[in-house]
Design a protein around this motif. Structure first.
Motif, short mmCIF file in Angstrom:
data_model
loop_
_atom_site.label_atom_id
_atom_site.label_comp_id
_atom_site.label_asym_id
_atom_site.label_seq_id
_atom_site.Cartn_x
_atom_site.Cartn_y
_atom_site.Cartn_z
N THR A 26 0.52 -1.32 -0.13
CA THR A 26 -0.06 0.15 -0.28
C THR A 26 0.86 1.52 0.07
N ILE A 27 0.98 2.17 -0.62
CA ILE A 27 0.88 3.06 -0.25
C ILE A 27 0.13 4.73 -0.19
N TYR A 28 0.51 5.08 0.58
CA TYR A 28 -0.46 6.52 1.38
C TYR A 28 0.25 7.91 1.26
N VAL A 29 -0.24 8.29 0.05
CA VAL A 29 0.17 9.58 -0.09
C VAL A 29 -0.67 10.28 0.78
N GLU A 30 0.66 11.84 1.46
CA GLU A 30 -0.05 12.50 2.37
C GLU A 30 0.53 14.34 1.94
N ILE A 31 -1.08 14.54 1.23
CA ILE A 31 -0.74 16.35 0.29
C ILE A 31 -0.29 17.24 1.78
N SER A 32 0.38 18.15 1.70
CA SER A 32 -0.20 19.21 2.52
C SER A 32 0.09 20.71 1.12
N VAL A 66 -11.60 17.77 -2.36
CA VAL A 66 -10.55 19.01 -1.23
C VAL A 66 -11.33 19.35 -0.04
N THR A 67 -11.67 18.59 1.12
CA THR A 67 -11.88 19.15 2.05
C THR A 67 -11.26 19.82 3.47
N GLY A 68 -9.65 19.94 2.81
CA GLY A 68 -8.90 20.39 3.72
C GLY A 68 -7.54 21.15 3.32
N GLN A 69 -6.96 21.66 4.09
CA GLN A 69 -5.44 22.04 4.30
C GLN A 69 -4.22 20.91 4.34
N THR A 70 -4.95 19.44 4.27
CA THR A 70 -4.34 18.35 3.99
C THR A 70 -5.38 17.02 3.23
N LEU A 71 -4.61 16.26 2.63
CA LEU A 71 -5.16 15.23 2.52
C LEU A 71 -4.38 13.62 1.97
N GLU A 107 -3.42 26.15 -11.32
CA GLU A 107 -3.09 26.20 -10.11
C GLU A 107 -2.52 25.05 -10.02
N GLY A 108 -2.90 24.50 -8.30
CA GLY A 108 -1.82 23.92 -8.23
C GLY A 108 -1.41 22.51 -7.99
N TYR A 109 -0.27 22.07 -8.48
CA TYR A 109 0.53 20.57 -8.66
C TYR A 109 1.87 20.39 -7.61
N ALA A 110 1.95 19.07 -7.65
CA ALA A 110 2.89 18.81 -7.12
C ALA A 110 3.39 17.26 -7.28
N PHE A 111 4.74 16.68 -7.53
CA PHE A 111 5.31 15.49 -7.88
C PHE A 111 5.81 14.36 -6.43
N SER A 112 5.95 13.41 -6.70
CA SER A 112 7.16 12.51 -5.31
C SER A 112 8.24 13.55 -5.57
N ASN A 113 8.74 12.33 -4.39
CA ASN A 113 10.16 13.62 -4.33
C ASN A 113 9.78 15.30 -3.96
N ASN A 114 8.53 15.59 -4.29
CA ASN A 114 8.69 17.61 -4.24
C ASN A 114 9.88 17.68 -4.93
N VAL A 115 9.65 17.32 -6.48
CA VAL A 115 10.27 18.29 -7.40
C VAL A 115 9.46 18.24 -8.45
N PHE A 116 10.17 19.42 -8.87
CA PHE A 116 9.32 20.54 -10.12
C PHE A 116 10.28 20.59 -11.40
N GLY A 117 9.75 20.75 -12.17
CA GLY A 117 10.80 21.21 -13.60
C GLY A 117 10.75 22.94 -13.35
N VAL A 118 11.12 23.66 -14.23
CA VAL A 118 11.57 24.70 -14.40
C VAL A 118 10.31 25.55 -15.71
N LEU A 119 9.76 26.31 -15.04
CA LEU A 119 8.62 26.74 -16.16
C LEU A 119 7.70 26.49 -15.55
N GLY A 120 7.28 25.43 -15.21
CA GLY A 120 6.22 25.08 -15.07
C GLY A 120 5.93 23.49 -15.37
N LEU A 121 6.92 23.61 -16.13
CA LEU A 121 7.34 21.90 -16.90
C LEU A 121 6.93 20.96 -15.96
N MET A 142 2.08 20.64 -1.93
CA MET A 142 1.28 21.14 -3.30
C MET A 142 2.20 22.50 -3.33
N GLU A 143 2.29 23.11 -5.08
CA GLU A 143 2.99 24.15 -5.05
C GLU A 143 2.05 25.02 -5.59
#
Length: 144
Positions: A26-32, A66-71, A107-121, A142-143
């Protein structure tokens, strides 16, 4: 007695072999750091770079209200392997990531390892991926 033992041993051996090849967890995804308790959180679990991070091309995916600040969302029965997670906070529930005229997400977006691309990519699958060998919690911020 000997005739009964051999088939029983074969059945037990077959069960152990099949369990070794069918290990799941099981993978538990905690989004903050969710900025607004509205819309849908689109959570995608990807098993390879093909299609990452496009919605609809994930190995498993779910849109969650979405019902709160975390999910927290749970992916069950996930085979051992390498995965990446992509998340979109679809605040207006139109089933897509809204972007401005330059292609930068509105809109908000995010990825595992909290990594992001450049200029929204998005980042590469390799940068966002993680090894999964059993039950695991993945914490993602989230970003916006």
């Amino acid at each position: 007695m000997k005739k009964l033992c051999l088939p029983l041993i074969i059945v037990i051996f077959a069960i152990f072999v099949s369990m070794a090849y069918a290990q799941t967890g099981t993978i538990y995804v905690e989004i903050s750091e969710i900025n607004a308790a509205k819309g849908l959180m689109s959570i995608g679990l990807y098993s390879n770079e093909k299609g990452f991070p496009d919605k609809g091309k994930e190995y498993k995916g779910k849109d969650v209200e979405v019902t709160g600040q975390t999910l927290v969302y749970t992916f069950k029965d996930v085979p051992i392997g390498t995965y990446a997670i992509a998340i979109i906070h679809d605040t207006n529930s139109n089933s897509k990531l809204d972007k401005n005229f330059l292609g930068i997400p509105r809109e908000g977006y995010a990825f595992s390892n909290n990594v992001f691309g450049v200029l929204g990519l998005p980042p590469s699958f390799k940068d966002a991926s993680f090894k999964f060998a059993g039950n695991k919690t993945v914490k993602i911020k989230m970003e916006y």
